[in-house]
Design a protein around this motif. Structure first.
Motif, short mmCIF file in Angstrom:
data_model
loop_
_atom_site.label_atom_id
_atom_site.label_comp_id
_atom_site.label_asym_id
_atom_site.label_seq_id
_atom_site.Cartn_x
_atom_site.Cartn_y
_atom_site.Cartn_z
N ILE A 1 0.84 -1.20 0.00
CA ILE A 1 0.00 0.00 0.00
C ILE A 1 0.87 1.25 0.00
N SER A 2 2.03 1.17 0.68
CA SER A 2 2.93 2.32 0.70
C SER A 2 3.45 2.62 -0.70
N CYS A 3 3.75 1.55 -1.44
CA CYS A 3 4.21 1.76 -2.82
C CYS A 3 3.10 2.36 -3.67
N VAL A 4 1.88 1.86 -3.52
CA VAL A 4 0.75 2.40 -4.28
C VAL A 4 0.51 3.86 -3.89
N LEU A 5 0.63 4.12 -2.58
CA LEU A 5 0.46 5.49 -2.12
C LEU A 5 1.54 6.40 -2.71
N GLN B 1 10.55 9.54 -2.05
CA GLN B 1 9.61 8.41 -2.28
C GLN B 1 10.07 7.18 -1.52
N ARG B 2 11.38 6.93 -1.58
CA ARG B 2 11.91 5.75 -0.86
C ARG B 2 11.70 5.92 0.66
N LEU B 3 11.99 7.13 1.12
CA LEU B 3 11.86 7.37 2.56
C LEU B 3 10.42 7.27 3.03
N PHE C 1 6.42 4.54 6.22
CA PHE C 1 5.12 3.89 6.39
C PHE C 1 5.27 2.43 6.81
N THR C 2 6.27 1.77 6.22
CA THR C 2 6.46 0.34 6.53
C THR C 2 7.01 0.16 7.94
#
Length: 821
Positions: free
Chosen positions: A636-640, A668-670, A675-676
């Motif tokens: 979901i973090s990637c989708v977000l 974006q990576r951070l 989130f993870t």
């Protein structure tokens, strides 16, 4: 017997005057015989006299007897005479003294028994002068009677005189009551033991539904009362219990026959006297009431005469208790040697002899019978008659022991050594209870505190022989044991339920409920199995419950596994396509780095569903929920991140916008990492405080053990799901806002659809998960993981793969630029 004149009431003064004159004439009471004197049947003088009370005749009114039954009175009297003669000839017992006897006929009458007992207790000789009433009793002990009811009457009357009464055959347990019958003793066991032994015998053969017949006298009523009490304690029920006496009217006996016919029990316990059994055998033969198993008391079972009268074999197979067989050397020869008695000229002896040999001593011309003249020298040795039958030797031995008990008591009282001290006051009553000796045959004789001997019985069985005569043998084996129960035994797996209004032996067999068993026959309760066990189909054993969990081998588990592997392969194929065309505009325009990270997280999502399949263990329980939570947050973090890139890219294309410098690749990576990490922290706290653990659910499905993973901390579980839901909702909102941006490569609308599917799946998951039993709840969770993963994969990546593979003309830089402007 002392007697006082009864004066009529003549007024107070006259009465006082007469009493004064009476007491002045004589200050001591005088004895006068009142009524007719009793004549003894047999008597003999001696230093000490013993009394004998026996039934020489079966009727008082008619003193004629056919002697078709054993003339027990004669045999008992002969047994007593034998013991007395043996003692008188002994130099060890009462040396220098002689015992005499007086024996009376009671004619099987209670009233007569009392009368002759009083005759023995007092001088029954009419004298011309009045003697003082302070002399001792005429006999020192009384042997007899041989029935319980006469003994009760005698013991009541002579008890105050403290004259010992020893019965050889009165078995009523009521006679053991020393408060009522202090001077009564017996040499035969009390029915207290016999009745209980009969109940145990009935129980031994499994007869729980029996009928009962008893003599309507003290012997039968008391004996049956003890049997009934013991039988109830042993779980034996009486279908009926009736009483009768041989002199009862025919209609009463007929009613008993009808009761037997209508009964369902096949065993009859008969507590009867031998004379009553005679009547019953005759009636049973008339009604042909065969096929019953008889259980009898010693009064009739050991009497071979009853067996001989059973011509129709109604009583074949009868079992019962008998006094142990015994042999007393010399007694049989003495009993049948009655020739010396014929010289006494006794009317009863004469009558007996004439009946025995069918002759007459004094022929009268008026006699119509043509009988030979009795010589008195007739030979008894070759005579086949009931008188010569010694099957009742155990009872004759009881008479013999009774006489010896009195002799031993007298021996102790008189301090006999070589001679006896005749000047000692005789009081056999207090000494006879303490005697303990052995007979010449080695049998021990003693009495307990109730005046009873030790109880010893033999079990006997009546079996017919080849010539039709019933063999009277010791019981050893019965080929077939009849069944007599009100209800058949309840097999294992059932329990007894009493039938309303019926005895406890009548019941229905009710099958044990699920989860309960009974592993014994006739169980009254069913036992619940232990929590991890369940009843088998027969309900007679607890078997271990089948462990249920979602396994790889079952169809549902295999299908879910296949779906998971298919999703993994499909994700790998998409990743390969994206890698192959990584330099094309459509891949580069949608943040290829986040796309590859999203494909990696989707692969983990598909694979983490496999941790939910298989037997739960401590590690698998902790892994499945934490892996699921972390991988989905990563996804979901990637989708977000991709959604935010779309929004930021649109704003960056506007003149004067400098927003992309705040959301470059590093940011974006951070953001994905941040989130993870939040989900990782939640999972660590969950595992630290109260982690999931394998749990055996015994309540969900009653006949199975559900192996599942307990959540441990429900707060941790819902925190993980809540965080995923929060990110998914936020992502859905952003994608929804960016869905109409003018960009051919804008994937916001696809993210919107994927998030819509994702949220719909997990919203419906909650009630489905809660309501699904056992392994199906696990299947619902796996299905939700797979459905949401497929939703993300298909909605986000399949449209791009379609353009890459099937519409390459749209995958150009010009197309991308034109979509913006």
């Amino acid at each position: 017997m002392p007697s006082r004149q009864k004066w009529p009431e003549q007024g107070g003064v006259l009465l006082q005057l007469l009493l004064l004159v009476s007491f002045c004439v004589s200050e001591e009471l005088v004895c006068r015989h009142m009524g007719d004197p009793e004549n003894s049947q047999l008597s003999k003088g001696g230093d000490i006299i013993l009394g004998g009370v026996f039934s020489f005749h079966s009727s008082w009114k008619d003193r004629q007897d056919t002697y078709t039954r054993k003339p027990l009175g004669f045999q008992f009297s002969q047994s007593m005479r034998f013991a007395i003669e043996e003692i008188n000839n002994s130099t060890d017992l009462l040396p220098g003294m002689s015992l005499g006897y007086k024996m009376y006929d009671t004619c099987s009458s209670i009233a007569k028994s009392v009368k002759v007992a009083l005759a023995l207790a007092n001088d029954d000789v009419v004298s011309a002068t009045e003697a003082p009433c302070n002399r001792l009793a005429q006999v020192q002990a009384i042997v007899g009677e041989t029935s319980s009811s006469p003994c009760l009457a005698i013991a009541t009357v002579i008890g105050p005189f403290h004259i010992p009464q020893i019965s050889p055959f009165a078995t009523c347990a009521c006679l053991s009551d020393k408060t009522k019958y202090p001077s009564f003793l017996r040499t035969i066991p009390s029915d207290y033991y016999q009745s209980r032994a009969l109940a145990q015998l009935v129980k031994h053969f499994g007869w729980t539904w029996v009928g009962a017949i008893r003599s309507n006298n003290d012997y039968g009523n008391n004996g049956m009362a003890i049997f009934t009490e013991t039988a109830q304690q042993l779980g034996i029920c009486l279908e009926y219990s009736v009483s009768f006496f041989r002199t009862d009217p025919p209609n009463k006996i007929q009613k008993i026959m009808e009761i037997i016919k209508l009964s369902t029990s096949k065993v009859i316990v008969a507590f009867l006297s031998s004379l009553d059994m005679d009547v019953l055998i005759y009636k049973l033969s008339l009604h042909n009431l065969s096929g019953y198993q008889w259980v009898g008391s010693e009064a009739w079972v050991f009497d071979s005469h009853n067996a001989e009268k059973d011509h129709q074999h109604i009583l074949d197979g009868t079992i019962g208790l008998s006094i142990p067989k015994v042999h007393v050397s010399g007694m049989r020869e003495f009993i049948i040697d009655v020739k010396p008695l014929t010289l006494l000229g006794n009317e009863t002896i004469t009558e007996f002899w004439e009946t025995l040999f069918n002759c007459k001593f004094n022929q009268s011309n008026s006699s119509a019978e043509n009988l030979t003249k009795c010589s008195g020298d007739e030979d008894l040795s070759g005579l086949q008659h009931s008188f010569t039958d010694m099957s009742l030797m155990p009872i004759f031995n009881d008479v013999y022991k009774g006489v010896y008990a009195v002799a031993h008591a007298l021996h102790n009282i008189l301090g006999c050594n070589k001679t006896c001290n005749l000047k000692v006051t005789l009081d056999p009553f207090t000494h006879i209870k303490k005697i303990h000796f052995k007979t010449k045959e080695g049998e021990e004789v003693y009495f307990n505190e109730n005046g009873d001997p030790p109880a010893k019985y033999e079990i006997i069985n009546w079996q017919p022989t080849g010539n039709g005569v019933v063999s009277y043998n010791l019981y050893n084996h019965t080929p077939t044991v009849p069944v007599s129960v009100c209800s058949e035994k309840c097999p294992p797996g059932t329990r007894k339920v009493l039938q309303k209004g019926k005895p406890v032996c009548c019941y229905d067999c009710l099958r044990c409920a699920e989860g309960e068993i009974s592993n014994t026959t006739d169980s009254i309760t069913c036992v619940r199995c232990q929590p991890e066990f369940w009843s088998n189909e027969r309900r007679d054993a607890c078997v271990k419950k089948e462990a249920e969990f979602l396994s790889f081998e079952e169809i549902m588990g295999a299908l879910l596994t296949a779906a998971s592997l298919f999703g993994t392969c499909m994700t790998a194929v998409v990743a390969f396509i994206f890698f192959r065309y990584r330099k094309t505009p459509i891949v580069r325009a949608n943040n290829s780095e986040l796309s590859f990270l999203l494909l990696f997280s989707l692969t983990l999502c598909f694979l983490c569903s496999l941790t939910f399949i298989g037997r739960p263990s401590e590690w698998s329980c902790m892994l499945r929920h934490t892996a699921f939570g972390i991988t989905f947050v990563l996804c979901i973090s990637c989708v977000l991140g991709k959604t935010m890139v779309v929004l930021m890219a649109f704003r960056a294309s506007l003149p004067g916008s400098n927003v992309m410098k705040w959301f470059g690749p590093t940011q974006q990576r951070l953001s994905v990492l941040a989130f993870t990490l939040i989900q990782v922290v939640i999972c660590i706290l969950w595992l630290t405080i109260s982690p999931p653990f394998p749990f055996k659910n015994l309540k969900e499905i009653k006949d199975k053990i559900i192996l599942e993973c307990a959540l441990g901390s429900t707060v941790g579980f819902w925190a993980v799901l809540g965080y995923i839901g929060l990110l998914a909702s936020f992502c859905f909102i952003l994608a929804f806002l960016a869905r109409k941006l003018p960009d051919n490569f804008n994937e916001a609308k696809f993210i919107t659809f994927s998030m819509l599917i994702f949220c719909a799946v997990w919203i419906t998951f909650i009630p489905a998960y809660v309501s699904s039993p056992g392994k199906f709840s696990v299947a619902v969770e796996i299905f939700a993981i797979l459905a949401s993963s497929f939703g993300l994969l298909i909605c986000i990546f399949i449209p791009k793969c379609y353009i890459i593979l099937l519409k390459p003309e749209k995958n150009t830089k010009n197309t991308y630029i034109n979509s913006i402007y």
